[in-house]
Design an enzyme around this catalytic site. Structure first.
Site, PDB file in Angstrom:
ATOM      1  N   SER A 391       0.820  -1.100   0.070  1.00  0.00           N
ATOM      2  CA  SER A 391      -0.228   0.049   0.032  1.00  0.00           C
ATOM      3  C   SER A 391       0.917   1.277   0.010  1.00  0.00           C
ATOM      4  CB  SER A 391      -1.068  -0.113   1.461  1.00  0.00           C
ATOM      5  OG  SER A 391      -1.914  -1.127   1.155  1.00  0.00           O
ATOM      6  N   SER A 579      -1.957  -8.086  -6.117  1.00  0.00           N
ATOM      7  CA  SER A 579      -1.711  -6.846  -5.348  1.00  0.00           C
ATOM      8  C   SER A 579      -2.833  -6.126  -5.089  1.00  0.00           C
ATOM      9  CB  SER A 579      -0.664  -6.061  -6.239  1.00  0.00           C
ATOM     10  OG  SER A 579       0.532  -6.803  -6.462  1.00  0.00           O
ATOM     11  N   ASN A 582      -5.449  -8.429  -2.977  1.00  0.00           N
ATOM     12  CA  ASN A 582      -4.936  -8.978  -1.617  1.00  0.00           C
ATOM     13  C   ASN A 582      -4.215  -7.890  -0.634  1.00  0.00           C
ATOM     14  OD1 ASN A 582      -6.360 -11.369  -1.697  1.00  0.00           O
ATOM     15  ND2 ASN A 582      -4.834 -12.175  -3.104  1.00  0.00           N
ATOM     16  N   TYR A 583      -3.389  -7.079  -1.491  1.00  0.00           N
ATOM     17  CA  TYR A 583      -2.470  -6.464  -0.684  1.00  0.00           C
ATOM     18  C   TYR A 583      -2.512  -4.820  -0.549  1.00  0.00           C
ATOM     19  CZ  TYR A 583      -0.143 -10.673  -0.267  1.00  0.00           C
ATOM     20  OH  TYR A 583       0.210 -12.020   0.210  1.00  0.00           O
ATOM     21  N   MET A 584      -3.097  -4.225  -1.848  1.00  0.00           N
ATOM     22  CA  MET A 584      -2.992  -2.531  -1.925  1.00  0.00           C
ATOM     23  C   MET A 584      -4.574  -2.303  -1.430  1.00  0.00           C
ATOM     24  SD  MET A 584      -1.005  -2.132  -5.628  1.00  0.00           S
ATOM     25  CE  MET A 584      -2.578  -2.324  -6.448  1.00  0.00           C
TER      26      MET A 584
END
Length: 632
Positions: A391, A579, A582-584
């Protein structure tokens, strides 16, 4: 919580097509025939059987399981004498027959799928209707895995209701078992968990779950809390962790020094924490705590001197290769604290005197790391660092592009390219890769050919303009040939193929209809290609104004296609979607779109807009920071 349970695939129906052994047909029972059909359905040139390395693993595992089904007394003993081609031909014929499906049959199939969705695809949770995610039980087949998974090729067993545990409210009726002659394995009434059903698969003996869909309110709350925790790392918390890490890097106690070094690697390189695995049973995938001496190479380019480069090479999650050379002496990893150089020295120390197969961080484990993190923030684990880094990297990269003087003059499409570049930086940081498929290679080749054609057409247009400006030789200007006959022929072929599908009764007629349909579609593609190759021409000699206008249009087409081709080529081995999903933090992307007048659908497909509907109301100036974490 109330739901309808799990939907099971239909029972296997034998086709009675015999495989050959040593050139002779072989009788097989339905379970044996089903297993043989699984193997015959694999593409011989695909990523599993087409690669000599993975084919060896796949065939070995498949044949071991196949022999168990056959039994000791069966005549099949040697895989090399097995010939699955009769079944493969049958399967290819079935594909052609299925392609001959009529519009009415498509409609009926759609209604059947919708009926299953309405029955199994929704759950009543606390009085609210919520979508269910994976309500279809995974059918049996051959286990594929990724990379060089040691279990690829093994036979996945059919799951029956007796293996399934259901979870629903105590005051709700148990859903009827959809498979006659069977019953659910166990019923639970546990309000502390979110899963609706669970069972164990036979390959890795892992528990699988049926849960609420990604766009459900429960998942939304979970995602929001996850990103809020990651945002809580910003500011003072991350500074405290890094201060403790700097101190620990020089600790006298080996355990403390290894702990600090592992924290630095997780924080700065975004490696997964890793853990011990049985490599005979699972793929030999590696994270920080399970790094071995064989995974690192000091001074890989043999520069000598004060070189502080280390090449890390190992299989990460899903057996995807992580291979990066890190310069621990660079400003990026040292800034004002020289931590990178100390980490390099620690790696040297931890590897000294160890065999290649020994672990670098032999004094610590993931539990010790997570326990260490909890002193800085409640519930903080190593996994949170990947969400934080993803992020933070996205936000920083996007802010850099927005500060460029020419930013405001860019079109929405050009801004999306810059967003994807930032997304790619995150994917590279997190080692989110993907294998290049045949379809991707074909698409890139097609785009490249189209771009070459556009450039040739632009040259022709410039020659035409030169002729018109000179006023001489206009009879030499190439004109567009009539496309009417070609278009009519393609349209007629498609109509005829459709008529053949509608009237087909036998399998032979259906195969013939599918072949005619494929030929008609190819005819239409050829027609479109022919139209494209002369799209720059006119039916009669154009005016100067028309040519100038078309040259301007072709410049825009070339620029757009170059941009599209570069984007697809740059990202062919990088998974941007992982990304995003799940991650950003999605609020970074939503705020960026609002600030820059970019439609959100250019960044998030409809599935992600549903998953992240809770993020859509943020203001354009929203930022990923610790203050926002407090708003959760």
């Amino acid at each position: 919580m109330e739901h309808a349970g799990v939907s099971f695939p239909p029972a296997y129906e034998p086709h009675n097509v015999k495989m050959l052994y040593n050139g002779e047909p072989v009788d097989l029972t339905p379970p044996q025939e089903e297993a043989a059909t699984f193997f015959a359905g694999m593409d011989p040139d695909g990523m599993h059987l087409g690669n000599p390395k993975t084919a060896k693993i796949f065939i070995k595992n498949f044949f071991a399981d196949f022999k168990v089904l056959l039994g000791r007394k069966h005549l099949i003993k040697d895989f090399k004498k097995c010939d699955f081609s009769p079944i493969r031909r049958y399967l290819n014929e079935q594909k052609m027959i299925k392609k001959a499906i009529t519009d009415d049959e498509k409609k009926a199939r759609k209604e059947e799928n919708n009926s299953a969705l309405y029955k199994y695809g929704y759950a009543l949770v606390d009085g609210h209707l919520e979508r269910v995610g994976n309500f279809n039980m995974e059918p049996p087949g051959t286990f594929r895995g990724r990379g060089e998974h040691p279990k690829m090729g093994k036979l996945k067993s059919r799951v029956i209701p007796e293996q399934v545990q259901l979870n629903f409210a105590e005051d709700c009726p148990a859903p009827p078992c959809p498979m006659p002659g069977h019953a659910w394995g166990e019923v639970r009434h546990d309000p502390q968990v979110q899963w609706l059903a669970q069972w164990k698969e036979n390959i890795n003996n892992q528990v699988k779950y049926m849960q609420l869909a990604a766009q459900s309110s429960f998942k939304g709350k979970s995602d929001r809390a996850k990103y809020g925790k990651a945002a809580g790392l910003c500011g003072k918390t991350i500074l405290k962790i890094r201060a403790a890490t700097k101190k620990g890097l020089k600790a006298k106690k080996a355990e403390d020094r290894q702990l600090a070094t592992a924290v630095w690697v997780i924080d700065r390189l975004s490696l997964r924490v890793g853990g011990e695995k049985d490599t005979d049973e699972e793929a030999d995938t590696v994270g920080c705590c399970s790094l071995r001496v064989e995974h690192v190479t000091f001074d890989p380019n043999e520069e000598g001197g004060d070189c502080k480069e280390i090449q890390l090479e190992f299989l990460g999650k899903d057996s995807m290769l992580y291979k990066q050379t890190i310069d621990f002496g660079s400003d990026l990893y040292n800034e004002s604290d020289n931590m990178g150089k100390q980490v390099y020295d620690n790696f040297k120390r931890f590897c000294k005197g160890k065999r290649d197969s020994e672990e670098i961080f032999d004094k610590i484990n993931p539990s010790m790391l997570n326990q260490h993190f909890k002193q800085f923030m409640s519930g903080l684990t190593a996994k949170v660092f990947r969400t934080y880094n993803a992020s933070k990297t996205l936000q920083d990269e996007l802010r850099k592009t927005e500060q460029v003087p020419t930013w405001r003059s860019l079109t929405a499409a050009e801004k999306v390219v810059e967003y994807n570049n930032a997304n790619r930086e995150v994917a590279i940081l997190c080692n989110h890769q993907r294998s290049i498929s045949k379809a991707q290679e074909t698409q890139l080749e097609t785009l490249g050919n189209k771009l070459d054609t556009l450039k040739r057409q632009k040259k022709v247009l410039k020659k035409i303009l030169k002729i018109i400006n000179s006023g001489k030789g206009t009879d030499k200007i190439p004109l567009k040939k009539s496309e009417k006959a070609m278009i009519e022929a393609a349209t007629e072929a498609i109509a005829k193929a459709k008529q053949m599908k509608e009237s087909a009764k036998t399998n032979a007629e259906k195969i013939a209809a599918s072949e005619a349909d494929e030929a008609a579609k190819q005819q239409r593609r050829d027609c479109n290609d022919a139209k494209f190759t002369q799209a720059h021409l006119w039916e009669k000699v154009p005016t100067q104004e028309q040519v100038i206008k078309k040259i301007t249009s072709w410049n825009a087409k070339i620029t757009k296609m170059e941009m599209n081709l570069k984007h697809k080529d740059d990202n062919k081995e990088v998974s941007l979607g992982t990304s995003k999903i799940n991650y950003m933090d999605p609020r970074i992307s939503v705020a960026w779109c609002k600030r820059n007048d970019v439609p959100i659908e250019k960044i998030f497909p409809i599935s992600l807009r549903g998953k992240f509907n809770w993020a859509m109301a943020v203001e354009p100036d929203w930022e990923f920071n610790a203050d926002k974490a407090k708003e959760q």
